[in-house]
Design a protein around this motif. Structure first.
Motif, PDB file in Angstrom:
ATOM      1  N   VAL A  48       0.829  -1.208   0.000  1.00  0.00           N
ATOM      2  CA  VAL A  48       0.000   0.000   0.000  1.00  0.00           C
ATOM      3  C   VAL A  48       0.865   1.259   0.000  1.00  0.00           C
ATOM      4  CG1 VAL A  48      -1.626   1.351   1.368  1.00  0.00           C
ATOM      5  CG2 VAL A  48      -2.014  -1.089   1.034  1.00  0.00           C
ATOM      6  N   PHE A  49       1.975   1.238   0.712  1.00  0.00           N
ATOM      7  CA  PHE A  49       2.879   2.394   0.718  1.00  0.00           C
ATOM      8  C   PHE A  49       3.504   2.622  -0.654  1.00  0.00           C
ATOM      9  CE2 PHE A  49       3.815   1.963   5.544  1.00  0.00           C
ATOM     10  CZ  PHE A  49       2.643   2.654   5.824  1.00  0.00           C
ATOM     11  N   ALA A  50       3.674   1.557  -1.426  1.00  0.00           N
ATOM     12  CA  ALA A  50       4.269   1.685  -2.759  1.00  0.00           C
ATOM     13  C   ALA A  50       3.227   2.020  -3.828  1.00  0.00           C
ATOM     14  CB  ALA A  50       4.983   0.384  -3.135  1.00  0.00           C
ATOM     15  N   LEU A  51       1.959   1.735  -3.557  1.00  0.00           N
ATOM     16  CA  LEU A  51       0.899   1.890  -4.555  1.00  0.00           C
ATOM     17  C   LEU A  51       0.814   3.286  -5.170  1.00  0.00           C
ATOM     18  CD1 LEU A  51      -1.487   0.610  -6.046  1.00  0.00           C
ATOM     19  CD2 LEU A  51      -2.945   1.234  -4.109  1.00  0.00           C
ATOM     20  N   PRO A  52       0.859   4.388  -4.386  1.00  0.00           N
ATOM     21  CA  PRO A  52       0.743   5.720  -5.004  1.00  0.00           C
ATOM     22  C   PRO A  52       1.812   5.983  -6.062  1.00  0.00           C
ATOM     23  CG  PRO A  52       0.484   5.875  -2.622  1.00  0.00           C
ATOM     24  CD  PRO A  52       0.939   4.474  -2.921  1.00  0.00           C
ATOM     25  N   PHE A  53       3.017   5.462  -5.850  1.00  0.00           N
ATOM     26  CA  PHE A  53       4.086   5.666  -6.824  1.00  0.00           C
ATOM     27  C   PHE A  53       3.756   4.958  -8.141  1.00  0.00           C
ATOM     28  CE2 PHE A  53       6.123   5.989  -2.643  1.00  0.00           C
ATOM     29  CZ  PHE A  53       6.785   7.200  -2.764  1.00  0.00           C
ATOM     30  N   TYR A  54       3.250   3.740  -8.043  1.00  0.00           N
ATOM     31  CA  TYR A  54       2.912   2.990  -9.251  1.00  0.00           C
ATOM     32  C   TYR A  54       1.736   3.620  -9.991  1.00  0.00           C
ATOM     33  CZ  TYR A  54       6.086  -0.682  -7.708  1.00  0.00           C
ATOM     34  OH  TYR A  54       7.206  -1.377  -7.320  1.00  0.00           O
ATOM     35  N   LEU A  55       0.755   4.081  -9.251  1.00  0.00           N
ATOM     36  CA  LEU A  55      -0.383   4.751  -9.891  1.00  0.00           C
ATOM     37  C   LEU A  55       0.067   6.033 -10.579  1.00  0.00           C
ATOM     38  CD1 LEU A  55      -3.172   4.299  -7.169  1.00  0.00           C
ATOM     39  CD2 LEU A  55      -2.945   3.089  -9.341  1.00  0.00           C
ATOM     40  N   GLY A  56       0.965   6.760  -9.950  1.00  0.00           N
ATOM     41  CA  GLY A  56       1.497   7.979 -10.558  1.00  0.00           C
ATOM     42  C   GLY A  56       2.247   7.687 -11.846  1.00  0.00           C
ATOM     43  N   LEU A  60       1.324   9.056 -15.616  1.00  0.00           N
ATOM     44  CA  LEU A  60       2.284   9.854 -16.371  1.00  0.00           C
ATOM     45  C   LEU A  60       2.687   9.200 -17.686  1.00  0.00           C
ATOM     46  CD1 LEU A  60       4.666  11.057 -13.489  1.00  0.00           C
ATOM     47  CD2 LEU A  60       3.009  12.441 -14.766  1.00  0.00           C
ATOM     48  N   ASN A  61       2.528   7.870 -17.762  1.00  0.00           N
ATOM     49  CA  ASN A  61       2.981   7.150 -18.948  1.00  0.00           C
ATOM     50  C   ASN A  61       1.852   6.456 -19.703  1.00  0.00           C
ATOM     51  OD1 ASN A  61       6.205   7.079 -18.771  1.00  0.00           O
ATOM     52  ND2 ASN A  61       5.391   6.845 -16.703  1.00  0.00           N
ATOM     53  N   ARG A  62       0.608   6.846 -19.415  1.00  0.00           N
ATOM     54  CA  ARG A  62      -0.528   6.154 -20.029  1.00  0.00           C
ATOM     55  C   ARG A  62      -0.579   6.359 -21.539  1.00  0.00           C
ATOM     56  NH1 ARG A  62      -2.407  10.648 -17.442  1.00  0.00           N
ATOM     57  NH2 ARG A  62      -3.771  12.073 -18.584  1.00  0.00           N
ATOM     58  N   SER A 192       4.334  -1.452 -13.271  1.00  0.00           N
ATOM     59  CA  SER A 192       3.324  -0.724 -12.482  1.00  0.00           C
ATOM     60  C   SER A 192       1.998  -1.474 -12.468  1.00  0.00           C
ATOM     61  CB  SER A 192       3.130   0.689 -13.047  1.00  0.00           C
ATOM     62  OG  SER A 192       4.315   1.436 -12.958  1.00  0.00           O
ATOM     63  N   TYR A 193       1.567  -1.957 -13.617  1.00  0.00           N
ATOM     64  CA  TYR A 193       0.314  -2.717 -13.677  1.00  0.00           C
ATOM     65  C   TYR A 193       0.410  -3.986 -12.827  1.00  0.00           C
ATOM     66  CZ  TYR A 193      -1.613   0.103 -17.515  1.00  0.00           C
ATOM     67  OH  TYR A 193      -2.127   1.120 -18.272  1.00  0.00           O
ATOM     68  N   ALA A 194       1.538  -4.688 -12.936  1.00  0.00           N
ATOM     69  CA  ALA A 194       1.717  -5.926 -12.170  1.00  0.00           C
ATOM     70  C   ALA A 194       1.669  -5.651 -10.671  1.00  0.00           C
ATOM     71  CB  ALA A 194       3.036  -6.593 -12.552  1.00  0.00           C
ATOM     72  N   MET A 195       2.269  -4.558 -10.239  1.00  0.00           N
ATOM     73  CA  MET A 195       2.289  -4.231  -8.814  1.00  0.00           C
ATOM     74  C   MET A 195       0.913  -3.789  -8.322  1.00  0.00           C
ATOM     75  SD  MET A 195       5.257  -5.062  -7.930  1.00  0.00           S
ATOM     76  CE  MET A 195       5.332  -4.437  -6.264  1.00  0.00           C
ATOM     77  N   VAL A 196       0.153  -3.108  -9.179  1.00  0.00           N
ATOM     78  CA  VAL A 196      -1.214  -2.732  -8.806  1.00  0.00           C
ATOM     79  C   VAL A 196      -2.076  -3.974  -8.633  1.00  0.00           C
ATOM     80  CG1 VAL A 196      -3.325  -1.612  -9.620  1.00  0.00           C
ATOM     81  CG2 VAL A 196      -1.133  -0.433  -9.836  1.00  0.00           C
ATOM     82  N   VAL A 197      -1.925  -4.933  -9.551  1.00  0.00           N
ATOM     83  CA  VAL A 197      -2.651  -6.197  -9.432  1.00  0.00           C
ATOM     84  C   VAL A 197      -2.292  -6.892  -8.124  1.00  0.00           C
ATOM     85  CG1 VAL A 197      -2.862  -8.537 -10.375  1.00  0.00           C
ATOM     86  CG2 VAL A 197      -2.922  -6.561 -11.910  1.00  0.00           C
ATOM     87  N   LEU A 234       9.601  -0.795  -4.892  1.00  0.00           N
ATOM     88  CA  LEU A 234       9.484   0.155  -5.998  1.00  0.00           C
ATOM     89  C   LEU A 234      10.737   0.178  -6.875  1.00  0.00           C
ATOM     90  CD1 LEU A 234       7.772   2.458  -7.287  1.00  0.00           C
ATOM     91  CD2 LEU A 234       9.040   4.041  -5.810  1.00  0.00           C
ATOM     92  N   LEU A 235      11.870   0.537  -6.295  1.00  0.00           N
ATOM     93  CA  LEU A 235      13.103   0.663  -7.078  1.00  0.00           C
ATOM     94  C   LEU A 235      13.548  -0.663  -7.708  1.00  0.00           C
ATOM     95  CD1 LEU A 235      15.178   3.142  -4.857  1.00  0.00           C
ATOM     96  CD2 LEU A 235      13.872   3.626  -6.931  1.00  0.00           C
TER      97      LEU A 235
END
Length: 302
Positions: A48-56, A60-62, A192-197, A234-235
């Motif tokens: 959950v702490f990493a989620l905002p970074f992946y959503l961002g 930005l890259n959509r 990012s998609y994989a981490m959101v899933v 994340l990194l």
């Protein structure tokens, strides 16, 4: 030729950094368990702490241009997000309740062999002599490094070892699957998609078995969860994906041998685990195996 050599060199650097950062997770998990946090809450904090970074990153890259994708490609992405970052992490976090960080690494390290096997099984990729030699050398190094840990016995340790083995299997499947999916989505969006899933899966999991006591842990638990989110999730997730794109899943898996080495060093500083002379010898052998595969690959590219 120069471009290919440069790309492979970056792939080697990304692989090393990604593996080392991922390996730090085991030490942080063991530190967090000292404060009485359960594995479901700790896993939830990490994602959950990493989620905002992946959503961002997705936002930005959509509009990033990638190859044409079919519906089944998205289904595979969901599957590998479920397997690679949810199941693999879940098995690992539970297993770490029963094992030392060092022993966890030696069991988890079987995933390079599984990657090569799955690559042959699903894609019929030939196992080269260089890969065989590198795997043998690095396995020898890991066995020597953790020789004193292998004699541990007990039912709880056996159960923990089995869970870590499942983590290795699921992570290997993720590496093999991501190898052909990354080019279709691009490194940033795929990861990012994989981490959101994975995060969604963990939230659902917690909603069924969690104790909903998320705000009563010591401050150190939240700091460790945030550190895992940034430095061990994340990194390295992007570093690993970039390395796979440049080197391929089978070659990248060889660099997993650095995980046990870095775990020994980190456990020495943060968990007060001693480094013996035999472990230093083992670490040297591991580094020799990694050097073998990287040297041969770069020589061929040149």
């Amino acid at each position: 030729m120069i471009k290919n050599t440069s790309s492979r060199f970056l792939g080697v650097i990304f692989a090393i950094l990604g593996v080392v950062l991922f390996s730090a997770k085991a030490v942080m998990v063991k530190l967090a368990y000292r404060y009485g946090v359960d594995y479901t809450s700790l896993l939830l904090f990490r994602m959950v702490f990493a989620l905002p970074f992946y959503l961002g990153i997705i936002l930005l890259n959509r509009s990033l241009k990638t190859t044409d994708k079919k519906a089944k490609d998205y289904l595979w992405l969901v599957f590998f997000g479920f397997v690679g970052y949810y199941l693999a992490s879940l098995f690992d976090f539970i297993g770490l309740q029963y094992l030392k960080a060092g022993l966890e690494r030696i069991i988890l390290f079987i995933y390079p062999t599984l990657v090569v096997f799955f690559s042959w099984l699903f894609f019929r990729k030939k196992i080269t002599q260089i890969q065989k030699a590198a795997i043998l050398v690095t396995y020898l190094g890991v066995i020597v490094t953790f020789w004193n840990e292998i004699g541990i016995t007990g039912e709880t340790v056996v159960w923990g070892a089995f869970l870590i083995f499942l983590s290795a299997v699921t992570y290997a499947l993720y590496l093999v699957g991501s190898g052909w999916l990354i080019p279709k989505f691009g490194v940033l969006l795929f990861t990012s998609y994989a981490m959101v899933v994975s995060t969604i899966c963990i939230v659902v999991h917690y909603s069924f078995v969690g104790d909903f006591n998320l705000f009563n842990y010591p401050t150190e638990v939240y700091f460790l969860g945030l550190a895992m989110a940034i430095f061990s999730t994340l990194l390295p997730s992007f570093l690993v994906s970039s390395a796979i794109e440049r080197l391929g899943a089978s070659t990248f898996s060889i660099f997993g041998s650095l995980g046990p080495v870095s775990t020994i060093i980190l456990a020495f500083f943060f968990l007060n685990e001693k480094i013996t002379g035999i472990q230093v010898i083992g670490m040297s052998i591991v580094l020799a195996g990694v050097s073998l595969i990287s040297y041969k690959k770069n020589k061929k590219a040149a």
